[in-house]
Design a protein around this motif. Structure first.
Motif, PDB file in Angstrom:
ATOM      1  N   TYR A 113       0.946  -1.330  -0.158  1.00  0.00           N
ATOM      2  CA  TYR A 113      -0.092   0.149  -0.071  1.00  0.00           C
ATOM      3  C   TYR A 113       0.824   1.312  -0.004  1.00  0.00           C
ATOM      4  N   THR A 114       1.953   1.382   0.717  1.00  0.00           N
ATOM      5  CA  THR A 114       2.658   2.475   1.114  1.00  0.00           C
ATOM      6  C   THR A 114       3.714   2.710  -0.323  1.00  0.00           C
ATOM      7  N   PHE A 115       4.274   1.666  -0.834  1.00  0.00           N
ATOM      8  CA  PHE A 115       5.115   1.783  -1.963  1.00  0.00           C
ATOM      9  C   PHE A 115       4.417   2.187  -3.176  1.00  0.00           C
ATOM     10  N   PHE A 116       3.122   1.747  -3.254  1.00  0.00           N
ATOM     11  CA  PHE A 116       2.101   1.918  -4.408  1.00  0.00           C
ATOM     12  C   PHE A 116       1.825   3.401  -4.549  1.00  0.00           C
ATOM     13  N   TYR A 117       1.132   4.014  -3.055  1.00  0.00           N
ATOM     14  CA  TYR A 117       0.746   5.133  -3.113  1.00  0.00           C
ATOM     15  C   TYR A 117       1.852   6.206  -3.112  1.00  0.00           C
ATOM     16  N   THR A 118       2.988   5.951  -2.864  1.00  0.00           N
ATOM     17  CA  THR A 118       4.216   7.024  -2.731  1.00  0.00           C
ATOM     18  C   THR A 118       4.710   7.134  -4.207  1.00  0.00           C
ATOM     19  N   GLN A 119       4.460   6.551  -5.313  1.00  0.00           N
ATOM     20  CA  GLN A 119       5.050   6.649  -6.461  1.00  0.00           C
ATOM     21  C   GLN A 119       4.868   8.286  -6.755  1.00  0.00           C
ATOM     22  N   PRO A 120       6.175   8.909  -7.062  1.00  0.00           N
ATOM     23  CA  PRO A 120       6.185  10.323  -7.435  1.00  0.00           C
ATOM     24  C   PRO A 120       5.418  10.757  -8.583  1.00  0.00           C
ATOM     25  N   THR A 121       4.512  11.414  -8.625  1.00  0.00           N
ATOM     26  CA  THR A 121       3.631  11.820  -9.713  1.00  0.00           C
ATOM     27  C   THR A 121       4.317  13.188 -10.185  1.00  0.00           C
ATOM     28  N   SER A 122       4.921  13.931  -9.482  1.00  0.00           N
ATOM     29  CA  SER A 122       4.941  15.285  -9.731  1.00  0.00           C
ATOM     30  C   SER A 122       6.568  15.742  -9.762  1.00  0.00           C
ATOM     31  N   ALA A 123       7.264  14.647 -10.159  1.00  0.00           N
ATOM     32  CA  ALA A 123       8.808  14.695 -10.499  1.00  0.00           C
ATOM     33  C   ALA A 123       8.984  15.252 -11.931  1.00  0.00           C
ATOM     34  N   THR A 124      10.217  16.150 -12.073  1.00  0.00           N
ATOM     35  CA  THR A 124      10.574  16.573 -13.257  1.00  0.00           C
ATOM     36  C   THR A 124      12.029  16.141 -13.601  1.00  0.00           C
ATOM     37  N   PRO A 125      12.288  15.434 -14.714  1.00  0.00           N
ATOM     38  CA  PRO A 125      11.282  14.833 -15.592  1.00  0.00           C
ATOM     39  C   PRO A 125      10.239  13.773 -14.848  1.00  0.00           C
ATOM     40  N   ARG A 126       9.138  13.576 -15.645  1.00  0.00           N
ATOM     41  CA  ARG A 126       8.267  12.867 -14.993  1.00  0.00           C
ATOM     42  C   ARG A 126       8.724  11.319 -14.993  1.00  0.00           C
ATOM     43  N   LEU A 127       8.659  10.475 -13.906  1.00  0.00           N
ATOM     44  CA  LEU A 127       8.671   9.127 -13.905  1.00  0.00           C
ATOM     45  C   LEU A 127       7.709   8.121 -14.134  1.00  0.00           C
ATOM     46  N   TRP A 128       7.958   7.167 -14.693  1.00  0.00           N
ATOM     47  CA  TRP A 128       7.131   6.159 -15.083  1.00  0.00           C
ATOM     48  C   TRP A 128       6.578   5.434 -13.682  1.00  0.00           C
ATOM     49  N   THR A 129       5.209   5.214 -13.668  1.00  0.00           N
ATOM     50  CA  THR A 129       4.381   4.909 -12.540  1.00  0.00           C
ATOM     51  C   THR A 129       3.535   3.658 -13.069  1.00  0.00           C
ATOM     52  N   VAL A 130       2.968   3.051 -12.222  1.00  0.00           N
ATOM     53  CA  VAL A 130       2.177   1.737 -12.537  1.00  0.00           C
ATOM     54  C   VAL A 130       0.730   2.101 -11.949  1.00  0.00           C
ATOM     55  N   SER A 131      -0.485   1.994 -12.394  1.00  0.00           N
ATOM     56  CA  SER A 131      -1.840   2.156 -11.747  1.00  0.00           C
ATOM     57  C   SER A 131      -2.494   0.786 -11.335  1.00  0.00           C
ATOM     58  N   HIS A 132      -1.946  -0.436 -11.443  1.00  0.00           N
ATOM     59  CA  HIS A 132      -2.431  -1.629 -11.147  1.00  0.00           C
ATOM     60  C   HIS A 132      -1.398  -2.438 -10.611  1.00  0.00           C
ATOM     61  N   VAL A 133      -1.707  -3.628  -9.851  1.00  0.00           N
ATOM     62  CA  VAL A 133      -0.867  -4.397  -9.156  1.00  0.00           C
ATOM     63  C   VAL A 133      -1.246  -5.763  -9.655  1.00  0.00           C
ATOM     64  N   PRO A 134      -0.481  -6.565 -10.601  1.00  0.00           N
ATOM     65  CA  PRO A 134      -1.252  -7.777 -11.128  1.00  0.00           C
ATOM     66  C   PRO A 134      -1.089  -8.606  -9.842  1.00  0.00           C
ATOM     67  N   VAL A 135      -2.105  -9.302  -9.582  1.00  0.00           N
ATOM     68  CA  VAL A 135      -2.455 -10.218  -8.599  1.00  0.00           C
ATOM     69  C   VAL A 135      -2.843 -11.855  -8.908  1.00  0.00           C
ATOM     70  N   PRO A 136      -2.513 -12.822  -9.031  1.00  0.00           N
ATOM     71  CA  PRO A 136      -3.135 -14.232  -9.208  1.00  0.00           C
ATOM     72  C   PRO A 136      -4.502 -14.497  -8.438  1.00  0.00           C
ATOM     73  N   LEU A 137      -5.376 -15.019  -8.928  1.00  0.00           N
ATOM     74  CA  LEU A 137      -6.757 -15.170  -8.421  1.00  0.00           C
ATOM     75  C   LEU A 137      -6.649 -15.739  -7.021  1.00  0.00           C
ATOM     76  N   ASP A 138      -5.968 -16.677  -6.906  1.00  0.00           N
ATOM     77  CA  ASP A 138      -5.707 -17.551  -5.611  1.00  0.00           C
ATOM     78  C   ASP A 138      -5.064 -16.461  -4.364  1.00  0.00           C
ATOM     79  N   ILE A 139      -4.223 -15.762  -4.943  1.00  0.00           N
ATOM     80  CA  ILE A 139      -3.477 -14.924  -3.838  1.00  0.00           C
ATOM     81  C   ILE A 139      -4.384 -13.770  -3.321  1.00  0.00           C
ATOM     82  N   LEU A 140      -5.158 -13.342  -4.362  1.00  0.00           N
ATOM     83  CA  LEU A 140      -6.169 -12.149  -3.996  1.00  0.00           C
ATOM     84  C   LEU A 140      -7.238 -12.845  -2.935  1.00  0.00           C
ATOM     85  N   ALA A 141      -7.830 -13.944  -3.274  1.00  0.00           N
ATOM     86  CA  ALA A 141      -8.483 -14.829  -2.430  1.00  0.00           C
ATOM     87  C   ALA A 141      -7.938 -14.592  -0.684  1.00  0.00           C
TER      88      ALA A 141
END
Length: 333
Positions: A113-141
């Motif tokens: 949660y912390t690593f995902f929501y602290t991705q820099p979004t206002s850096a210059t130059p802009r840094l690549w960020t991800v908006s989703h976390v791939p999770v297999p169905l059994d692990i999500l359960a």
């Protein structure tokens, strides 16, 4: 993905950039797993000594004190950064598995949660960020069932809040069950780096991929080979794999075995069958090499190639190919 710049090779010549494979290798994966263990250990020590401490605020303080906020600035190259983020988030997800302790599972989720929501979004130059976390169905359960499996209210409350936040934001990108190997790479680490002086890399399947050996490693290898060859020529003894082998001892033991086999027709037939099987294999290799325009059987001349093997196998001497070191097959027409 967000509207950040798409992954692409670095356009700045002369700058060192970590390749994406670095983040799937043991160099990064094992080190980060150890860092996560250290984070959990530090949290658990303080959490158990202070019964009034709230779990998530305590975690955030330890996160900052251990320098985790700076991890986002480890890599800036877009192509490598994408793999860096994917692997890091995946390593936090793996700590939420049901097989882990309640504290480990909780901190795996806190870290995700912390690593995902602290991705820099206002850096210059802009840094690549991800908006989703791939999770297999059994692990999500297992993730969604975590709150009901935690007996500690101090852990359960932040876990419930974080999971609710992630689900509502549709952060999880659901993959088929992990038993189908749906994550890429299938296993972490994918490349295991071993310190053997040759910069070798071993993949998860155990296949060794040779890197470029250093100049020092090449010199050492050449010297060892020369010393071993000289020792063999002088004494007839060579060192192979850390053990000492003697040609004289080999010849003696082989001779005793052949002598014993030659006493019966069954033994002589066994030698002949073995010789023919080896010869057939060499013929197949020679044919495959010929299809690719290569030479195998004739590389060392007629006395060391396929013709000599055929002569040795069909020789009247019953030892067949076992007699190669004694000169079998040299009586070619």
């Amino acid at each position: 993905m967000t509207d950040s710049v798409a992954p692409s090779p670095s356009t700045r010549p002369g700058f060192i950039s970590l390749q994406p494979s670095y983040f799937t290798s043991s160099l990064y994966v094992n080190a980060l797993r150890e860092d996560i263990d250290a984070l959990v250990k530090a949290f658990q020590e303080q959490y158990e000594t202070d019964s009034q401490a709230k779990a998530f605020p305590l975690f955030k303080n330890i996160w900052k004190n251990h320098g985790w906020p700076w991890l986002h600035f480890k890599i800036f190259d877009y192509r490598s950064r994408e793999k860096f983020l994917e692997v890091t988030l995946r390593l936090f997800v793996e700590r939420t598995r049901k097989s882990e302790t309640p504290v480990m599972r909780s901190l795996g989720l806190f870290g995700l949660y912390t690593f995902f929501y602290t991705q820099p979004t206002s850096a210059t130059p802009r840094l690549w960020t991800v908006s989703h976390v791939p999770v297999p169905l059994d692990i999500l359960a297992e993730l969604l069932a975590m709150p009901s499996e935690l007996g500690d209210d101090r852990l359960r409350e932040p876990v419930e809040y974080i999971l609710d936040t992630l689900v509502k934001a549709q952060v999880f990108y659901i993959l088929p069950s992990s038993e189908h190997g749906t994550q890429s790479p299938r296993e972490l680490p994918r490349e295991v780096v071993i310190a053997d002086g040759l910069n070798d890399v071993v993949t998860q399947e155990g296949m060794k991929k040779k890197g470029r050996p250093s100049k020092q490693a090449r010199i050492k290898k050449a010297r060892d080979a020369a010393a071993n060859l000289e020792k063999w020529m002088v004494t007839g003894v060579g060192v192979v794999g850390g053990t000492t082998s003697s040609r004289d001892r080999y010849e003696s033991e082989k001779g005793a075995m052949v002598e014993e086999l030659e006493k019966t027709s069954e033994g002589r037939e066994a030698i002949e069958r073995a010789s023919q099987r080896v010869l057939e294999r060499v013929r197949r290799v020679d044919a495959l090499a010929a299809e690719q325009g290569l030479e195998v059987g004739g590389e060392g001349g007629e006395r060391t190639g396929l013709a000599r093997l055929e002569a040795a196998a069909s020789s009247s001497v019953s030892s067949g190919l076992l007699g190669l070191m004694s000169g079998a097959g040299n009586d070619l027409p």
